[in-house]
Design a protein around this motif. Sequence first.
Motif, PDB file in Angstrom:
ATOM      1  N   ASN A   1      22.639  80.728  38.142  1.00  0.00           N
ATOM      2  CA  ASN A   1      23.315  81.488  39.195  1.00  0.00           C
ATOM      3  C   ASN A   1      23.590  80.623  40.423  1.00  0.00           C
ATOM      4  OD1 ASN A   1      20.443  81.581  39.384  1.00  0.00           O
ATOM      5  ND2 ASN A   1      20.560  83.227  40.880  1.00  0.00           N
ATOM      6  N   HIS A   2      22.656  79.731  40.768  1.00  0.00           N
ATOM      7  CA  HIS A   2      22.901  78.819  41.886  1.00  0.00           C
ATOM      8  C   HIS A   2      24.095  77.927  41.584  1.00  0.00           C
ATOM      9  CE1 HIS A   2      18.304  79.188  42.563  1.00  0.00           C
ATOM     10  NE2 HIS A   2      18.948  80.083  43.296  1.00  0.00           N
ATOM     11  N   ARG A   3      24.130  77.378  40.391  1.00  0.00           N
ATOM     12  CA  ARG A   3      25.215  76.461  40.030  1.00  0.00           C
ATOM     13  C   ARG A   3      26.564  77.181  40.062  1.00  0.00           C
ATOM     14  NH1 ARG A   3      22.500  72.589  35.359  1.00  0.00           N
ATOM     15  NH2 ARG A   3      20.339  72.837  36.047  1.00  0.00           N
ATOM     16  N   SER A   4      26.551  78.435  39.624  1.00  0.00           N
ATOM     17  CA  SER A   4      27.793  79.208  39.627  1.00  0.00           C
ATOM     18  C   SER A   4      28.241  79.547  41.044  1.00  0.00           C
ATOM     19  CB  SER A   4      27.593  80.495  38.818  1.00  0.00           C
ATOM     20  OG  SER A   4      28.707  81.347  38.924  1.00  0.00           O
ATOM     21  N   TYR A   5      27.333  80.074  41.855  1.00  0.00           N
ATOM     22  CA  TYR A   5      27.680  80.484  43.219  1.00  0.00           C
ATOM     23  C   TYR A   5      28.145  79.283  44.044  1.00  0.00           C
ATOM     24  CZ  TYR A   5      24.759  84.585  42.056  1.00  0.00           C
ATOM     25  OH  TYR A   5      24.199  85.685  41.470  1.00  0.00           O
ATOM     26  N   TYR A   6      27.314  78.255  44.077  1.00  0.00           N
ATOM     27  CA  TYR A   6      27.596  77.127  44.959  1.00  0.00           C
ATOM     28  C   TYR A   6      28.729  76.260  44.428  1.00  0.00           C
ATOM     29  CZ  TYR A   6      23.015  78.704  46.541  1.00  0.00           C
ATOM     30  OH  TYR A   6      21.958  79.477  46.973  1.00  0.00           O
TER      31      TYR A   6
ATOM     32  N   ASP B   1      11.678  65.119  45.397  1.00  0.00           N
ATOM     33  CA  ASP B   1      12.334  64.048  44.647  1.00  0.00           C
ATOM     34  C   ASP B   1      13.341  64.689  43.696  1.00  0.00           C
ATOM     35  OD1 ASP B   1      13.160  61.976  43.069  1.00  0.00           O
ATOM     36  OD2 ASP B   1      11.166  61.346  42.422  1.00  0.00           O
ATOM     37  N   PRO B   2      14.624  64.500  43.922  1.00  0.00           N
ATOM     38  CA  PRO B   2      15.618  65.122  43.041  1.00  0.00           C
ATOM     39  C   PRO B   2      15.449  64.749  41.566  1.00  0.00           C
ATOM     40  CG  PRO B   2      16.674  64.271  45.026  1.00  0.00           C
ATOM     41  CD  PRO B   2      15.264  63.760  45.038  1.00  0.00           C
ATOM     42  N   ASP B   3      14.920  63.559  41.289  1.00  0.00           N
ATOM     43  CA  ASP B   3      14.777  63.112  39.901  1.00  0.00           C
ATOM     44  C   ASP B   3      13.734  63.923  39.133  1.00  0.00           C
ATOM     45  OD1 ASP B   3      16.704  61.174  40.284  1.00  0.00           O
ATOM     46  OD2 ASP B   3      15.258  59.624  40.836  1.00  0.00           O
ATOM     47  N   THR B   4      12.771  64.513  39.833  1.00  0.00           N
ATOM     48  CA  THR B   4      11.720  65.287  39.160  1.00  0.00           C
ATOM     49  C   THR B   4      11.793  66.778  39.483  1.00  0.00           C
ATOM     50  OG1 THR B   4      10.156  64.898  40.987  1.00  0.00           O
ATOM     51  CG2 THR B   4      10.174  63.288  39.172  1.00  0.00           C
ATOM     52  N   PHE B   5      12.831  67.184  40.204  1.00  0.00           N
ATOM     53  CA  PHE B   5      12.927  68.566  40.670  1.00  0.00           C
ATOM     54  C   PHE B   5      12.926  69.570  39.523  1.00  0.00           C
ATOM     55  CE2 PHE B   5      15.629  72.218  42.016  1.00  0.00           C
ATOM     56  CZ  PHE B   5      14.822  72.703  43.036  1.00  0.00           C
ATOM     57  N   GLU B   6      13.542  69.221  38.386  1.00  0.00           N
ATOM     58  CA  GLU B   6      13.674  70.150  37.274  1.00  0.00           C
ATOM     59  C   GLU B   6      12.431  70.214  36.390  1.00  0.00           C
ATOM     60  OE1 GLU B   6      18.019  70.441  35.686  1.00  0.00           O
ATOM     61  OE2 GLU B   6      17.666  68.348  36.236  1.00  0.00           O
ATOM     62  N   GLN B   7      11.399  69.473  36.734  1.00  0.00           N
ATOM     63  CA  GLN B   7      10.165  69.500  35.955  1.00  0.00           C
ATOM     64  C   GLN B   7       9.218  70.560  36.514  1.00  0.00           C
ATOM     65  OE1 GLN B   7       8.485  65.546  35.973  1.00  0.00           O
ATOM     66  NE2 GLN B   7      10.403  64.588  35.300  1.00  0.00           N
TER      67      GLN B   7
ATOM     68  N   LEU C   1      21.315  69.966  45.775  1.00  0.00           N
ATOM     69  CA  LEU C   1      20.268  69.983  44.756  1.00  0.00           C
ATOM     70  C   LEU C   1      20.363  71.233  43.892  1.00  0.00           C
ATOM     71  CD1 LEU C   1      17.688  68.484  43.758  1.00  0.00           C
ATOM     72  CD2 LEU C   1      16.392  69.958  45.317  1.00  0.00           C
ATOM     73  N   LEU C   2      20.521  72.386  44.521  1.00  0.00           N
ATOM     74  CA  LEU C   2      20.570  73.642  43.766  1.00  0.00           C
ATOM     75  C   LEU C   2      21.872  73.771  42.980  1.00  0.00           C
ATOM     76  CD1 LEU C   2      19.009  76.008  46.444  1.00  0.00           C
ATOM     77  CD2 LEU C   2      17.925  75.163  44.355  1.00  0.00           C
ATOM     78  N   ARG C   3      22.948  73.221  43.503  1.00  0.00           N
ATOM     79  CA  ARG C   3      24.219  73.287  42.786  1.00  0.00           C
ATOM     80  C   ARG C   3      24.191  72.436  41.520  1.00  0.00           C
ATOM     81  NH1 ARG C   3      29.929  71.417  45.390  1.00  0.00           N
ATOM     82  NH2 ARG C   3      28.798  69.445  45.428  1.00  0.00           N
ATOM     83  N   THR C   4      23.445  71.354  41.526  1.00  0.00           N
ATOM     84  CA  THR C   4      23.432  70.456  40.362  1.00  0.00           C
ATOM     85  C   THR C   4      22.216  70.650  39.466  1.00  0.00           C
ATOM     86  OG1 THR C   4      22.363  68.735  41.717  1.00  0.00           O
ATOM     87  CG2 THR C   4      24.773  68.681  41.533  1.00  0.00           C
ATOM     88  N   LYS C   5      21.086  71.096  40.020  1.00  0.00           N
ATOM     89  CA  LYS C   5      19.857  71.171  39.240  1.00  0.00           C
ATOM     90  C   LYS C   5      19.177  72.537  39.287  1.00  0.00           C
ATOM     91  CE  LYS C   5      18.842  66.229  39.946  1.00  0.00           C
ATOM     92  NZ  LYS C   5      18.934  65.797  38.528  1.00  0.00           N
ATOM     93  N   GLY C   6      19.769  73.496  40.001  1.00  0.00           N
ATOM     94  CA  GLY C   6      19.144  74.801  40.148  1.00  0.00           C
ATOM     95  C   GLY C   6      19.426  75.713  38.966  1.00  0.00           C
ATOM     96  N   ARG C   7      19.041  76.953  39.111  1.00  0.00           N
ATOM     97  CA  ARG C   7      19.262  77.940  38.065  1.00  0.00           C
ATOM     98  C   ARG C   7      20.758  78.179  37.873  1.00  0.00           C
ATOM     99  NH1 ARG C   7      14.723  80.445  36.492  1.00  0.00           N
ATOM    100  NH2 ARG C   7      15.959  82.105  35.543  1.00  0.00           N
TER     101      ARG C   7
END
Length: 566
Positions: free
Chosen positions: A122-127, A168-174, A114-120
Motif C-alpha cells: 500500500n505504501h508503494r502504491s500510494y507514494y 539502514d536502508p539495506d537491512t530495512f526489509e529484514q 524508503l517506504l515507496r521502494t521497500k515498504g508494504r
Amino acid sequence: MHGAPAYAEGFANYRSVNPAAPKGGRLVQGAVGTFDSLNPFIVRGTAPPFMRWNVFESLMARSPDEAFTCYGLVARTVETDDARTYVAFEIDPRARFADGTPVTAEDVLFSFNLLRTKGRPNHRSYYGKVAKAEVTGPLSIRFTFGVVDRELPLILCLMAVLPRHAIDPDTFEQTSFKPPLGSGPYTVTEVKPGETVVLARAPDYWGADLPVNRGSFNFDSLRYDFYRDVNTQFEAFKRGLYDIRFETDPGRWKTGYDFPAARDGRIVTEEIATGTPKPYSALIFNMRRSMFADMRVRQAMVELFDFEWANANLYFGLYRRNGSFYDDSELSSLGRPADARERQLLGAYGDAVLPQVMDGTWQAPRSDGSGRDRERLRRALDLFASAGWELKAGALVHRDTGQPFAPELLVGSKDQERLALAYQNMLRRAGVKLDIRLVDNVQFEARKQNYDYDMVPYIWDQSLSPGNEQAFYFGSAAADTPGTRNFMGLKSPAADAMIEALLAARAREDFVSAVRALDRVLISAQFSLPLFYTPGQWVARWRKVERPETLALQGTLAESWWQAPG
C-alpha cells in the motif's frame, strides 16, 4: 477530505478524550497470536500493530471524531491548492526523535523514499503517485502529484516519519527484534520474542501538549502479552492478567462473564455504539483457483450457509448479517436503488452489477432457520449443476472428470475453526467435502500474504471516508501483488473505475454515490460468503482503568483510557 474541519485553529483537544485524565500507571493488554518482528512497515514477518501509533508518528494526526480530517503533529503547517495537485509541510521545530535528534525535512524525504521502494504494497502504491518530492528548507518539504487523487494530501499527512540517522536502508526489509527509534510517546523497553512487548513513556516526549495528544497516551507503561488461543487469553483476563478485553464471541459475551470479578463489579462490561461502517466479515473464495473461477459455484457455496441457524444455535442470536461492504452507514447500497449519479458512473459497466443489486432489492440469502432448508439446497445444487458439478452417490463431482469438489478452508484460530466445522456440516448435504486446515498464527498470516488457500476468513474494516486503501483491498493491480488485502483475486475494471471516481469526488454527495456504486460492484462479484457483525463494541474492563464518556466514531479507543485513582 470533504467539507470543513470540526475543530478550529488553536483547539484544545478532541471531544472524545478527557483532557484532565491523570497520567501514570500501567495498562496491560492481551492479544491472540504471536509476532516475529517489530517493524510494521514491511511485508516480511508479523509485527504488533500497536507499534505504529505508540512508537512512530505521522506528519499529521487523524481525528477520531470525523470521517477523515487531519491536524498537525510532526508537521506544524500544511498547504495545498484547490485542485490538490500538491501538498507542502513545515515541520514543528520542537519535534524530536526519542534520542533527542531533531526531526527535519530530510527525515521526511528519507521516509518517503524508503517506504515507496521497500515498504508494504500500500505504501508503494500510494507514494508511487507522487511525481516529485523536494526539500524546500531545513524544516520544509513539498510533494507534487502525478495523478488526480484528492485524497493524496491526506495520505501524505499520515506517512510515518522515520529517523534517517538510525535506519539502514539495506537491512530495512529484514525482520528484527531490535527496539526501533521513533518520535512517538513511547519507546520499546522489553521484548520477549513472540510473547511480550513492553513500552515506556518516552522521556521528555516533545508532543505531549499538542491538541491532538492532549488526553491521550495517559499510562506511563504499556504491556502487551500474546496468547496462543482465545480460551487461554480469556482465562488470563479472568485472573486479572490484563486490563481491557474487546470481546468478539457472542457466546462468551452472553454466558462467559458469570464469574466472581464480574458479578461483584470489579469487572465492568459495556456495549458501546460505533459510528463507522460495520466491519465486513466473510469467508473469501480465492478466484485464482480454478474451482472458484465460476461465479455459479461461489453463489452455490453462499446458498448452503445457513446464517439463521448458526446465529440462533451458535451465537445466541446476537449477530447481524453482513451484506454491504459498508454496512449500517450512509455508504451502504443495501435497500437503496442506485441514484442518477451511480447509474452514470456504472453506465459503461452494465454487466458488473446484478439487477437486484442495482435496484436495491438484493439481500444475502435467508433460510427457514432449520438447518435443513430444502429450497436453499435445491438452489445450490442447480447452481452447481449449471457449472458442471453433479451430486453422485453422496459426493459432488465434476460431470466431465469425476473430480470431487473438495475445497480447503484455512483458519487460524479455534473460533474460526468452530464456524468452519458448522459450515462443513452444512455443505455435506450437497456432497461438498470441505477440508479444514487449522494452522498457527505465523503460518496463517504467511499463507494469507501469499494467497495460498482455497478459502480464508477475513474482516475488512472501513471508515466513513474510504479512499486509496480500497485499491489495496479491491483493485486489479493488487490481485497479483503479495501482501495486499485483495484476498479473492478480484480484477474488475468496474471496481477500478469506481475507486477512481471516489478519489476524484469533491462534493460529499458525489463521493457517497461513488462508494455506493463500488459497493454494488463488490456485492455483485460474489467473491465472498458474507458472515456477520456485532451491533457495536463489547468491552470488558477491570475497574482500575477508566475511559472517556464521549465516544469516538470507532467507539472507545484504548489510547484515551487512564488508570483510576486510588
